[in-house]
Write an enzyme that holds these catalytic residues in place. Structure first.
Site, PDB file in Angstrom:
ATOM      1  N   THR A  13       0.574  -1.000  -0.181  1.00 32.78           N
ATOM      2  CA  THR A  13       0.041  -0.317   0.067  1.00 32.78           C
ATOM      3  C   THR A  13       1.202   1.477   0.152  1.00 32.78           C
ATOM      4  O   THR A  13       1.730   1.434   0.121  1.00 32.78           O
ATOM      5  CB  THR A  13      -1.013  -0.074   1.413  1.00 32.78           C
ATOM      6  OG1 THR A  13       0.158   0.408   2.034  1.00 32.78           O
ATOM      7  CG2 THR A  13      -1.660  -1.272   1.280  1.00 32.78           C
ATOM      8  N   ASP A  14       0.243   2.290  -0.343  1.00 33.25           N
ATOM      9  CA  ASP A  14       1.744   3.535  -0.492  1.00 33.25           C
ATOM     10  C   ASP A  14       0.287   4.990   0.756  1.00 33.25           C
ATOM     11  O   ASP A  14       0.069   3.762   1.727  1.00 33.25           O
ATOM     12  CB  ASP A  14       0.543   4.597  -2.164  1.00 33.25           C
ATOM     13  CG  ASP A  14      -0.757   4.864  -1.675  1.00 33.25           C
ATOM     14  OD1 ASP A  14      -1.929   4.306  -1.431  1.00 33.25           O
ATOM     15  OD2 ASP A  14      -1.434   4.768  -2.721  1.00 33.25           O
ATOM     16  N   GLN A  15       0.527   5.691   1.068  1.00 30.39           N
ATOM     17  CA  GLN A  15       0.385   6.817   2.014  1.00 30.39           C
ATOM     18  C   GLN A  15      -1.027   6.275   2.561  1.00 30.39           C
ATOM     19  O   GLN A  15      -1.784   6.767   3.433  1.00 30.39           O
ATOM     20  CB  GLN A  15       0.904   8.109   1.608  1.00 30.39           C
ATOM     21  CG  GLN A  15       1.336   8.596   2.811  1.00 30.39           C
ATOM     22  CD  GLN A  15       1.844  10.286   2.753  1.00 30.39           C
ATOM     23  OE1 GLN A  15       1.937  10.212   1.800  1.00 30.39           O
ATOM     24  NE2 GLN A  15       1.580  10.887   3.714  1.00 30.39           N
ATOM     25  N   MET A  17      -3.056   3.969   1.929  1.00 30.75           N
ATOM     26  CA  MET A  17      -3.411   3.050   2.725  1.00 30.75           C
ATOM     27  C   MET A  17      -3.838   2.177   1.439  1.00 30.75           C
ATOM     28  O   MET A  17      -5.087   0.564   1.429  1.00 30.75           O
ATOM     29  CB  MET A  17      -4.841   2.975   3.785  1.00 30.75           C
ATOM     30  CG  MET A  17      -3.151   2.918   4.990  1.00 30.75           C
ATOM     31  SD  MET A  17      -2.140   2.324   5.354  1.00 30.75           S
ATOM     32  CE  MET A  17      -2.730   0.501   5.828  1.00 30.75           C
ATOM     33  N   VAL A  18      -3.759   2.547   0.070  1.00 32.74           N
ATOM     34  CA  VAL A  18      -4.670   1.841  -0.956  1.00 32.74           C
ATOM     35  C   VAL A  18      -3.144   1.215  -2.170  1.00 32.74           C
ATOM     36  O   VAL A  18      -2.452   1.927  -1.442  1.00 32.74           O
ATOM     37  CB  VAL A  18      -4.754   3.333  -2.084  1.00 32.74           C
ATOM     38  CG1 VAL A  18      -5.647   2.318  -3.141  1.00 32.74           C
ATOM     39  CG2 VAL A  18      -5.877   3.576  -1.076  1.00 32.74           C
TER      40      VAL A  18
END
Length: 137
Positions: A13-15, A17-18
């Site tokens: 995930t990225d920042q 949360m995706v």
């Protein structure tokens, strides 16, 4: 068509949360390897004989985000195959039935040393027939 199930991991995930967009292509690869194994075409067997399977095209359409810990499936279909090149289509579906992404990848069989395209029809007839029989009509 085969189905591969998985759960999104925190590190993917990225920042926000995706799941980061680059991971969808990795999911396609995992599902494609699963597809090949399920139909009896172990990629390691062909590679041990000096033939590799490079990816020559990849595309993903992002529809709904996959988030950390989401469970999803990847439906994989072989839609084109001629013994030298082939193409898969994918559909990633969340556990609730929502389609998260679709996409496709294209590949070819090539010699390991110089990546020249090669037909597997004569050298791997069983492999060829198993793949040919999987083409979605």
């Amino acid at each position: 068509m085969t189905t591969y199930s998985r759960q999104a991991q925190y590190y993917e995930t990225d920042q926000m949360m995706v799941v980061h967009h680059s991971n969808y292509i990795r999911y396609f690869e995992e599902a494609r390897n699963n597809f090949m194994k399920q139909i009896g075409c172990d990629i390691r067997t062909i590679e041990s004989n000096g033939i590799v399977i490079p990816n020559v095209d990849a595309y993903a359409k992002y529809i709904k985000p996959i988030r950390f810990f989401d469970e999803f499936t990847v439906e994989t279909k072989l839609v084109r195959f001629n013994g030298v090149s082939f193409e898969f289509e994918y559909k990633l579906t969340l556990q609730n039935g929502t389609i998260a992404a679709t996409g496709h990848t294209a590949h070819c069989f090539a010699t390991e040393n110089n990546l020249s395209p090669v037909s597997i029809k004569r050298k791997f007839p069983d492999f060829y027939e198993k793949m040919k029989n999987q083409i979605e009509r």
